[in-house]
Design an enzyme around this catalytic site. Structure first.
Site, PDB file in Angstrom:
ATOM      1  N   ARG A  83      28.441  11.979 -13.592  1.00  0.00           N
ATOM      2  CA  ARG A  83      29.477  11.749 -12.570  1.00  0.00           C
ATOM      3  C   ARG A  83      29.026  12.075 -11.157  1.00  0.00           C
ATOM      4  O   ARG A  83      29.827  12.338 -10.274  1.00  0.00           O
ATOM      5  CB  ARG A  83      30.755  12.532 -12.890  1.00  0.00           C
TER       6      ARG A  83
ATOM      7  N   LYS B 160      23.375   3.506   1.029  1.00  0.00           N
ATOM      8  CA  LYS B 160      23.699   2.338   0.195  1.00  0.00           C
ATOM      9  C   LYS B 160      22.735   2.325  -0.981  1.00  0.00           C
ATOM     10  O   LYS B 160      21.520   2.396  -0.801  1.00  0.00           O
ATOM     11  CB  LYS B 160      23.521   1.037   0.975  1.00  0.00           C
TER      12      LYS B 160
ATOM     13  N   GLU C 281      12.044  -5.068  10.349  1.00  0.00           N
ATOM     14  CA  GLU C 281      13.281  -4.273  10.426  1.00  0.00           C
ATOM     15  C   GLU C 281      13.216  -3.275  11.581  1.00  0.00           C
ATOM     16  O   GLU C 281      14.256  -2.893  12.132  1.00  0.00           O
ATOM     17  CB  GLU C 281      13.553  -3.548   9.095  1.00  0.00           C
TER      18      GLU C 281
ATOM     19  N   LYS D 193      19.714   4.077  13.049  1.00  0.00           N
ATOM     20  CA  LYS D 193      20.519   3.802  11.857  1.00  0.00           C
ATOM     21  C   LYS D 193      21.449   4.981  11.556  1.00  0.00           C
ATOM     22  O   LYS D 193      22.606   4.783  11.168  1.00  0.00           O
ATOM     23  CB  LYS D 193      19.640   3.476  10.648  1.00  0.00           C
TER      24      LYS D 193
ATOM     25  N   GLU E 135      30.525   0.296   6.590  1.00  0.00           N
ATOM     26  CA  GLU E 135      30.337  -1.033   7.157  1.00  0.00           C
ATOM     27  C   GLU E 135      31.640  -1.780   7.390  1.00  0.00           C
ATOM     28  O   GLU E 135      31.860  -2.881   6.910  1.00  0.00           O
ATOM     29  CB  GLU E 135      29.393  -1.872   6.260  1.00  0.00           C
TER      30      GLU E 135
ATOM     31  N   ARG F 214      28.205  -1.158  11.737  1.00  0.00           N
ATOM     32  CA  ARG F 214      27.088  -1.177  10.800  1.00  0.00           C
ATOM     33  C   ARG F 214      26.666  -2.607  10.480  1.00  0.00           C
ATOM     34  O   ARG F 214      25.517  -2.865  10.139  1.00  0.00           O
ATOM     35  CB  ARG F 214      27.447  -0.403   9.514  1.00  0.00           C
TER      36      ARG F 214
ATOM     37  N   ASN G 278      22.758  -6.298  10.219  1.00  0.00           N
ATOM     38  CA  ASN G 278      22.462  -7.529   9.474  1.00  0.00           C
ATOM     39  C   ASN G 278      21.900  -8.630  10.364  1.00  0.00           C
ATOM     40  O   ASN G 278      21.809  -9.780   9.934  1.00  0.00           O
ATOM     41  CB  ASN G 278      23.721  -8.032   8.765  1.00  0.00           C
TER      42      ASN G 278
ATOM     43  N   HIS H 230      19.881 -11.549   8.987  1.00  0.00           N
ATOM     44  CA  HIS H 230      19.982 -11.520   7.527  1.00  0.00           C
ATOM     45  C   HIS H 230      20.742 -12.701   6.934  1.00  0.00           C
ATOM     46  O   HIS H 230      20.507 -13.056   5.781  1.00  0.00           O
ATOM     47  CB  HIS H 230      20.592 -10.196   7.056  1.00  0.00           C
TER      48      HIS H 230
ATOM     49  N   HIS I 111      18.561 -14.355   4.269  1.00  0.00           N
ATOM     50  CA  HIS I 111      18.944 -14.446   2.851  1.00  0.00           C
ATOM     51  C   HIS I 111      18.933 -15.891   2.370  1.00  0.00           C
ATOM     52  O   HIS I 111      18.565 -16.169   1.221  1.00  0.00           O
ATOM     53  CB  HIS I 111      20.320 -13.822   2.627  1.00  0.00           C
TER      54      HIS I 111
ATOM     55  N   HIS J 279      11.385 -10.126   1.988  1.00  0.00           N
ATOM     56  CA  HIS J 279      12.658  -9.928   2.695  1.00  0.00           C
ATOM     57  C   HIS J 279      12.461  -9.798   4.211  1.00  0.00           C
ATOM     58  O   HIS J 279      13.111 -10.502   4.996  1.00  0.00           O
ATOM     59  CB  HIS J 279      13.376  -8.704   2.124  1.00  0.00           C
TER      60      HIS J 279
HETATM   61  P1  NAD Z   1       9.392  -2.209  -3.000  1.00  0.00           P
HETATM   62  O1  NAD Z   1      10.056  -0.948  -3.319  1.00  0.00           O
HETATM   63  O2  NAD Z   1       9.282  -3.234  -4.055  1.00  0.00           O
HETATM   64  O3  NAD Z   1       7.939  -1.902  -2.409  1.00  0.00           O
HETATM   65  C1  NAD Z   1       7.096  -2.973  -2.075  1.00  0.00           C
HETATM   66  C2  NAD Z   1       5.760  -2.888  -2.838  1.00  0.00           C
HETATM   67  O4  NAD Z   1       4.947  -1.892  -2.246  1.00  0.00           O
HETATM   68  C3  NAD Z   1       5.900  -2.492  -4.299  1.00  0.00           C
HETATM   69  O5  NAD Z   1       4.927  -3.184  -5.039  1.00  0.00           O
HETATM   70  C4  NAD Z   1       5.574  -0.994  -4.287  1.00  0.00           C
HETATM   71  O6  NAD Z   1       5.056  -0.566  -5.515  1.00  0.00           O
HETATM   72  C5  NAD Z   1       4.554  -0.920  -3.208  1.00  0.00           C
HETATM   73  N1  NAD Z   1       4.456   0.332  -2.493  1.00  0.00           N
HETATM   74  C6  NAD Z   1       5.472   1.031  -1.929  1.00  0.00           C
HETATM   75  N2  NAD Z   1       4.987   2.060  -1.233  1.00  0.00           N
HETATM   76  C7  NAD Z   1       3.642   2.032  -1.343  1.00  0.00           C
HETATM   77  C8  NAD Z   1       2.577   2.812  -0.822  1.00  0.00           C
HETATM   78  N3  NAD Z   1       2.823   3.832   0.013  1.00  0.00           N
HETATM   79  N4  NAD Z   1       1.312   2.477  -1.167  1.00  0.00           N
HETATM   80  C9  NAD Z   1       1.074   1.406  -1.971  1.00  0.00           C
HETATM   81  N5  NAD Z   1       2.020   0.608  -2.470  1.00  0.00           N
HETATM   82  C10 NAD Z   1       3.300   0.920  -2.149  1.00  0.00           C
HETATM   83  O7  NAD Z   1      10.086  -2.951  -1.761  1.00  0.00           O
HETATM   84  P2  NAD Z   1      10.613  -2.440  -0.341  1.00  0.00           P
HETATM   85  O8  NAD Z   1      10.279  -3.534   0.599  1.00  0.00           O
HETATM   86  O9  NAD Z   1      10.203  -1.074  -0.060  1.00  0.00           O
HETATM   87  O10 NAD Z   1      12.194  -2.420  -0.574  1.00  0.00           O
HETATM   88  C11 NAD Z   1      12.898  -3.603  -0.903  1.00  0.00           C
HETATM   89  C12 NAD Z   1      14.192  -3.222  -1.582  1.00  0.00           C
HETATM   90  O11 NAD Z   1      14.973  -2.446  -0.665  1.00  0.00           O
HETATM   91  C13 NAD Z   1      15.038  -4.415  -1.983  1.00  0.00           C
HETATM   92  O12 NAD Z   1      15.480  -4.237  -3.303  1.00  0.00           O
HETATM   93  C14 NAD Z   1      16.224  -4.347  -1.023  1.00  0.00           C
HETATM   94  O13 NAD Z   1      17.411  -4.848  -1.588  1.00  0.00           O
HETATM   95  C15 NAD Z   1      16.319  -2.876  -0.754  1.00  0.00           C
HETATM   96  N6  NAD Z   1      16.978  -2.531   0.514  1.00  0.00           N
HETATM   97  C16 NAD Z   1      17.987  -1.624   0.486  1.00  0.00           C
HETATM   98  C17 NAD Z   1      18.617  -1.234   1.657  1.00  0.00           C
HETATM   99  C18 NAD Z   1      19.685  -0.188   1.621  1.00  0.00           C
HETATM  100  O14 NAD Z   1      20.338   0.066   2.650  1.00  0.00           O
HETATM  101  N7  NAD Z   1      19.887   0.466   0.498  1.00  0.00           N
HETATM  102  C19 NAD Z   1      18.234  -1.789   2.872  1.00  0.00           C
HETATM  103  C20 NAD Z   1      17.190  -2.719   2.885  1.00  0.00           C
HETATM  104  C21 NAD Z   1      16.575  -3.075   1.692  1.00  0.00           C
HETATM  105 ZN    ZN Z   2      16.905  -6.101   5.677  1.00  0.00          ZN
END
Ligand code: NAD
Ligand code: ZN
Length: 373
Positions: free
Chosen positions: A123, A145, A187, A229, A239, A243, A247, A250, A254, A268
């Site tokens: 929980r 988020k 970003e 942020k 949001e 907030r 986007n 985006h 998207h 992305h």
């Molecule tokens: P990811 O977590 O898949 O990382 C990208 C790649 O890099 C992966 O293969 C990972 O293994 C590798 N990697 C990460 N750090 C590394 C390092 N230091 N050295 C070597 N390899 C490394 O992707 P991301 O771009 O970090 O995140 C994308 C995700 O974030 C999506 O699912 C998206 O929806 C989410 N997201 C969430 C929010 C939020 O507010 N919660 C905002 C933006 C994006």
């Molecule tokens: Zn984004």
């Protein structure tokens, strides 16, 4: 070099984002004081584990914090019901207690998945973010988020659940694949474009040096982005208003991700880069901003090695404006059937608009696609 500390002011859920170099090796000092017993579970992915897990384990051991680890395969597919179930069962099998902390060591995938699991396990458990990708350091680890994906779309099953601490070690970016680094940089640029013209100017000056690895510049950029942020999240956690400006780019991005099948064809951040330039083009077309801004933004994104125009997207020759607009109409930012766009009056002056005629969007895309053909 001293760490930078950004405070996220959310009352009794307030927390610090600590940004700096060499932070992972010192993580224990910052984690241990939060724990109720000297134990934590670290969840990470295989790529990150191979490079950085030992450093974290040693750092925790130095403070006599015992730890268990869960190492998941990398990739977005972990943010699924199946991935969520596997993680929850793994954590429960390790006998996590309600007052324990789970540590998410990884990119946005690990952060989103672990955060969501922590929000419901027993929980609601506490968690700590140690973001390892640039995108995670400047965006996904901040603001609470958390989510997994549904067959109906990305991030549709989730919760707002704030971490207790975020440790962003910019040295971890040294092992990140360069393309992922650049995608995260989009970003960073976003913060300048939505509300901080001086920061965009600073990035025009320093972006290239930061991308090749300057630790002080990276620390400055990550801390600046997090502070932005954090301010927005403190004012509008769920949001309802401001907030949404985060986007920028985006809605277009998207649609491009959907059109390219959420594949390696377009990351992305790459979609966001093209989307931000398109948002400024649309703003100019609607008479909201100067037409010289979009080309200036495109130049900066291209200099950073990012796609900036539709023509730069793999397979753009096969896209149609109708398809892209149809993807936008499926987006979760559609409100009462209207497309919601973040547009701008200038660099640093973004605004939310839900009165953009779909025909204007289709016309812009048609014109840009004709240029791509
Ligand atoms: P990811 O977590 O898949 O990382 C990208 C790649 O890099 C992966 O293969 C990972 O293994 C590798 N990697 C990460 N750090 C590394 C390092 N230091 N050295 C070597 N390899 C490394 O992707 P991301 O771009 O970090 O995140 C994308 C995700 O974030 C999506 O699912 C998206 O929806 C989410 N997201 C969430 C929010 C939020 O507010 N919660 C905002 C933006 C994006
Ligand atoms: Zn984004």
């Amino acid at each position: 070099m001293t760490d930078r500390i950004v405070k996220v002011a959310l009352g009794d859920r307030a927390y610090d984002i600590r940004v700096g170099g060499g932070l992972l090796a010192r993580a224990g000092e910052h984690v241990a004081p939060l724990l109720h017993r000297r134990f934590a579970v670290v969840v990470t992915d295989e790529n990150v584990a191979a490079r950085h897990l030992d450093t974290l384990k040693r750092a925790l051991a130095l403070q006599n914090v015992g730890c268990e680890t869960v190492i998941l395969p990398p990739g977005e597919s972990q943010k699924s019901y199946a991935g969520f179930e596997r993680l929850c069962e793994a954590l429960l099998a390790l006998k996590v207690e309600r007052r324990d902390h789970v540590i998410a060591l990884g990119g946005g995938v690990i952060g989103d998945l672990v955060g969501f699991a922590a929000s419901v396990l027993r929980r609601g458990m506490d968690f700590i973010q140690i973001p390892t990708s640039l995108l995670a350091q400047v965006d996904s680890s901040v603001g609470g988020k958390t989510a997994i994906n549904s067959r109906q779309g990305k991030n549709l099953i989730g919760a707002f659940h704030q971490p207790r601490l975020v440790l962003a070690d910019v040295d971890l970016l040294d092992t990140l694949p360069p393309r992922e680094l650049r995608a995260g940089y989009a970003e960073v640029v976003k913060y300048g474009l939505i509300g901080d013209a001086p920061f965009f100017g600073w990035l025009e000056e320093n972006g290239a040096k930061l991308l090749v690895g300057d630790r002080a510049l990276r620390t400055e950029a990550v801390a600046h982005a997090c502070a932005h942020k954090a301010r927005v999240v403190a004012a509008d956690e769920r949001e309802q208003g401001e907030r949404a400006l985060l986007n920028l780019g985006h809605t277009f991005g998207h649609a491009l991700e959907a059109e390219t099948g959420y594949s390696q064809r377009l990351l992305h951040g790459e979609g966001v880069a093209v989307g931000m330039a398109l948002a400024f083009r649309l703003s100019a077309q609607l008479g909201l901003c100067d037409a010289a801004l979009a080309p200036r933004i495109e130049r900066h994104l291209a200099a950073a090695g990012l796609p900036a125009r539709l023509a730069d997207v793999d397979g753009a020759g096969g896209f149609t404006a109708e398809h892209l607009v149809a993807h936008m109409q499926q987006d979760k930012k559609v409100r009462d059937g209207r497309l919601v766009f973040i547009l701008a009056a200038a660099i640093g002056q973004a605004m939310q608009r839900d009165d953009v005629p779909p025909a204007a969007v289709a016309a812009l895309l048609g014109e840009q696609l004709a240029a791509a053909a």
